[in-house]
Design a protein around this motif. Sequence first.
Motif, PDB file in Angstrom:
ATOM      1  N   VAL A  93       0.875  -1.167   0.000  1.00 56.23           N
ATOM      2  CA  VAL A  93       0.000   0.000   0.000  1.00 56.23           C
ATOM      3  C   VAL A  93       0.911   1.215   0.000  1.00 56.23           C
ATOM      4  O   VAL A  93       1.802   1.335   0.851  1.00 56.23           O
ATOM      5  N   PHE A  94       0.699   2.125  -0.962  1.00 52.26           N
ATOM      6  CA  PHE A  94       1.569   3.282  -1.115  1.00 52.26           C
ATOM      7  C   PHE A  94       0.803   4.571  -0.830  1.00 52.26           C
ATOM      8  O   PHE A  94      -0.428   4.599  -0.783  1.00 52.26           O
ATOM      9  N   GLN A  95       1.554   5.671  -0.649  1.00 48.65           N
ATOM     10  CA  GLN A  95       0.950   6.985  -0.466  1.00 48.65           C
ATOM     11  C   GLN A  95       0.119   7.370  -1.687  1.00 48.65           C
ATOM     12  O   GLN A  95      -1.010   7.846  -1.560  1.00 48.65           O
ATOM     13  N   SER A  96       0.671   7.160  -2.869  1.00 48.67           N
ATOM     14  CA  SER A  96      -0.098   7.303  -4.103  1.00 48.67           C
ATOM     15  C   SER A  96      -0.750   5.962  -4.390  1.00 48.67           C
ATOM     16  O   SER A  96      -0.091   4.924  -4.315  1.00 48.67           O
ATOM     17  N   PHE A  97      -2.002   5.951  -4.706  1.00 54.00           N
ATOM     18  CA  PHE A  97      -2.794   4.726  -4.638  1.00 54.00           C
ATOM     19  C   PHE A  97      -2.406   3.692  -5.699  1.00 54.00           C
ATOM     20  O   PHE A  97      -2.622   2.499  -5.516  1.00 54.00           O
ATOM     21  N   HIS A  98      -1.832   4.143  -6.820  1.00 66.47           N
ATOM     22  CA  HIS A  98      -1.359   3.237  -7.869  1.00 66.47           C
ATOM     23  C   HIS A  98      -2.461   2.324  -8.398  1.00 66.47           C
ATOM     24  O   HIS A  98      -2.211   1.151  -8.687  1.00 66.47           O
ATOM     25  N   LEU A  99      -3.679   2.852  -8.500  1.00 69.25           N
ATOM     26  CA  LEU A  99      -4.751   2.090  -9.129  1.00 69.25           C
ATOM     27  C   LEU A  99      -4.667   2.260 -10.644  1.00 69.25           C
ATOM     28  O   LEU A  99      -4.197   3.276 -11.141  1.00 69.25           O
ATOM     29  N   VAL A 100      -5.137   1.262 -11.375  1.00 72.17           N
ATOM     30  CA  VAL A 100      -5.169   1.343 -12.837  1.00 72.17           C
ATOM     31  C   VAL A 100      -6.426   2.127 -13.224  1.00 72.17           C
ATOM     32  O   VAL A 100      -7.541   1.678 -12.954  1.00 72.17           O
ATOM     33  N   PRO A 101      -6.276   3.318 -13.824  1.00 70.21           N
ATOM     34  CA  PRO A 101      -7.447   4.178 -14.037  1.00 70.21           C
ATOM     35  C   PRO A 101      -8.497   3.606 -14.973  1.00 70.21           C
ATOM     36  O   PRO A 101      -9.673   3.960 -14.874  1.00 70.21           O
ATOM     37  N   GLY A 119      -0.576   9.567   3.629  1.00 68.21           N
ATOM     38  CA  GLY A 119       0.089  10.818   3.269  1.00 68.21           C
ATOM     39  C   GLY A 119      -0.734  11.734   2.396  1.00 68.21           C
ATOM     40  O   GLY A 119      -0.575  12.956   2.458  1.00 68.21           O
ATOM     41  N   ASN A 120      -1.627  11.184   1.569  1.00 65.56           N
ATOM     42  CA  ASN A 120      -2.440  12.009   0.668  1.00 65.56           C
ATOM     43  C   ASN A 120      -3.877  12.175   1.152  1.00 65.56           C
ATOM     44  O   ASN A 120      -4.743  12.560   0.370  1.00 65.56           O
ATOM     45  N   LEU A 121      -4.121  11.883   2.424  1.00 66.33           N
ATOM     46  CA  LEU A 121      -5.488  11.904   2.940  1.00 66.33           C
ATOM     47  C   LEU A 121      -5.626  12.911   4.077  1.00 66.33           C
ATOM     48  O   LEU A 121      -4.658  13.205   4.784  1.00 66.33           O
ATOM     49  N   ASP A 122      -6.839  13.421   4.267  1.00 64.43           N
ATOM     50  CA  ASP A 122      -7.072  14.290   5.415  1.00 64.43           C
ATOM     51  C   ASP A 122      -7.040  13.458   6.694  1.00 64.43           C
ATOM     52  O   ASP A 122      -7.069  12.226   6.665  1.00 64.43           O
ATOM     53  N   ALA A 123      -6.980  14.132   7.834  1.00 63.97           N
ATOM     54  CA  ALA A 123      -6.745  13.454   9.110  1.00 63.97           C
ATOM     55  C   ALA A 123      -7.826  12.423   9.430  1.00 63.97           C
ATOM     56  O   ALA A 123      -7.529  11.297   9.846  1.00 63.97           O
ATOM     57  N   ALA A 124      -9.094  12.796   9.246  1.00 65.11           N
ATOM     58  CA  ALA A 124     -10.190  11.884   9.596  1.00 65.11           C
ATOM     59  C   ALA A 124     -10.180  10.658   8.689  1.00 65.11           C
ATOM     60  O   ALA A 124     -10.325   9.522   9.162  1.00 65.11           O
ATOM     61  N   THR A 125      -9.991  10.860   7.383  1.00 64.85           N
ATOM     62  CA  THR A 125      -9.947   9.736   6.452  1.00 64.85           C
ATOM     63  C   THR A 125      -8.726   8.869   6.726  1.00 64.85           C
ATOM     64  O   THR A 125      -8.801   7.634   6.702  1.00 64.85           O
ATOM     65  N   GLY A 126      -7.590   9.518   7.011  1.00 66.19           N
ATOM     66  CA  GLY A 126      -6.377   8.772   7.324  1.00 66.19           C
ATOM     67  C   GLY A 126      -6.548   7.874   8.538  1.00 66.19           C
ATOM     68  O   GLY A 126      -6.068   6.743   8.556  1.00 66.19           O
ATOM     69  N   GLU A 127      -7.254   8.371   9.545  1.00 71.04           N
ATOM     70  CA  GLU A 127      -7.488   7.567  10.738  1.00 71.04           C
ATOM     71  C   GLU A 127      -8.321   6.336  10.408  1.00 71.04           C
ATOM     72  O   GLU A 127      -8.051   5.234  10.902  1.00 71.04           O
TER      73      GLU A 127
END
Length: 229
Positions: free
Chosen positions: A87-95, A167-175
């Motif tokens: 799992v990375f900071q950038s999601f690396h999903l195939v668009p 790293g790319n998410l707001d605090a509530a979502t990150g939690e």
Amino acid sequence: MRAVGIGKEVSSPEGKLTILADIDLQIDAGETVAIVGASGAGKSTLLALLAGLDEPSRGRIWLNDVDLTALDEDGRAAVRARHVGFVFQSFHLVPSLTALENVMLPLELADRPNAREAAAEVLAKVGLARRQAHYPRQLSGGEQQRVAIARAFVTRPALLFADEPTGNLDAATGERIIELLFELNRDLQTTLVVVTHDPAIARRCARIVHIEAGRLSATLDSASAVPVA
């Protein structure tokens, strides 16, 4: 997994640059470990070496009793496919793939049966049962990271490596994402190794590994905050 005498050097205009030096580290099955340190300390490089994404300049790394340093890239890729999730900071999903198709991808690459059913089950676990047909651009950042987590766990890996997963998410979502990572870690008994700059995330791990200027400066038990051997 175990790393002994790990070093990593790269060439630069100023000459040889040492990224990591003399790293010895053992991580037990089912353990949760945080790798922390200042920006540029070598945290992500260490994670990439432990996961077999890169080769050390010296030293040896064993993952599930396999010597990664004795393998070529194809051999390391085969080990990663069997044992490792990311799992990375950038999601690396195939668009161009839906959420379901993104989660199915590692199963299909490994020629696993019932890929669609397994992917749908894990998406339901991360709360996205109704978002299976959505493309990444139609999902929020938190939803995209949940898809990435589902993709990482769908193969039931022995080890999960997470590099700044909030790293790319707001605090509530990150939690919420961190809660999900640790919940799946408990449910599946997956070894979890997290690179993070967030002290709160680090404290949730059983052990904290500090990297300073490319060297392991301390290994702490997060509960007692004292060095451990």
